[in-house]
Design a protein around this motif. Structure first.
Motif, PDB file in Angstrom:
ATOM      1  N   HIS A 170     -35.861  34.617  -7.074  1.00 41.20           N
ATOM      2  CA  HIS A 170     -36.027  35.954  -7.774  1.00 41.20           C
ATOM      3  C   HIS A 170     -36.820  37.138  -7.046  1.00 41.20           C
ATOM      4  N   CYS A 202     -30.012  35.256  -6.904  1.00 37.29           N
ATOM      5  CA  CYS A 202     -31.270  34.740  -7.197  1.00 37.29           C
ATOM      6  C   CYS A 202     -31.379  33.218  -7.262  1.00 37.29           C
ATOM      7  N   CYS A 253     -31.822  40.414 -10.896  1.00 38.55           N
ATOM      8  CA  CYS A 253     -30.950  40.051 -12.100  1.00 38.55           C
ATOM      9  C   CYS A 253     -31.717  40.309 -13.468  1.00 38.55           C
ATOM     10  N   CYS A 271     -37.533  40.353 -12.625  1.00 42.01           N
ATOM     11  CA  CYS A 271     -36.986  40.253 -11.470  1.00 42.01           C
ATOM     12  C   CYS A 271     -36.168  41.792 -11.446  1.00 42.01           C
TER      13      CYS A 271
END
Ligand SMILES: [Zn+2]
Ligand SMILES: [Zn+2]
Ligand SMILES: [Zn+2]
Length: 118
Positions: free
Chosen positions: A75, A70, A104, A101
């Motif tokens: 993202h 990311c 993550c 996201c």
């Protein structure tokens, strides 16, 4: 007879976490190759995602890997949805929007965009 034998554990070269299973028990494996296979398989050691080998870093856990991806690519946001912050629970609905996201699980809300911290 008691004998000490060597076993292998996988440690993230980024955050230092030791690979564990779904129940958070540290995985102690037969040897390095076995440990490597276990943490890099689909789903990873704990079902949350596979570990990865990165050039110049080493073996990194799923969390560190997604954060690095990311940081590099940006993202991968799910579509915006209504904000579910504490404001909304107190006042029956927050007018702001939030985004998560998919990689993550970082959460961004329009509170932040407007200078807030939630
Ligand atoms: Zn890590
Ligand atoms: Zn992300
Ligand atoms: Zn909110």
């Amino acid at each position: 007879m008691l004998r000490t034998v060597s076993r292998a554990v996988a440690i993230c070269d980024d955050c230092g976490t030791t690979a564990s299973d779904e129940e958070a028990n540290i995985l102690v494996l037969f040897d390095a190759a076995d440990a490597f296979k276990t943490v890099t398989k689909v789903g990873g050691p704990d079902g949350l995602g596979p570990w990865a080998v990165l050039p110049a870093v080493g073996l990194v856990c799923h969390d560190c890997h997604t954060k690095r991806v990311c940081a590099e690519l940006g993202h991968d946001w799910y579509p915006e949805r209504p904000c579910l912050c504490v404001d909304g629970r107190l006042r029956g609905g927050c007018p702001e929007r939030s985004q998560v996201c998919s990689r993550c699980h970082t959460v961004h809300t329009t509170h932040q965009r407007n200078g807030g911290v939630r």
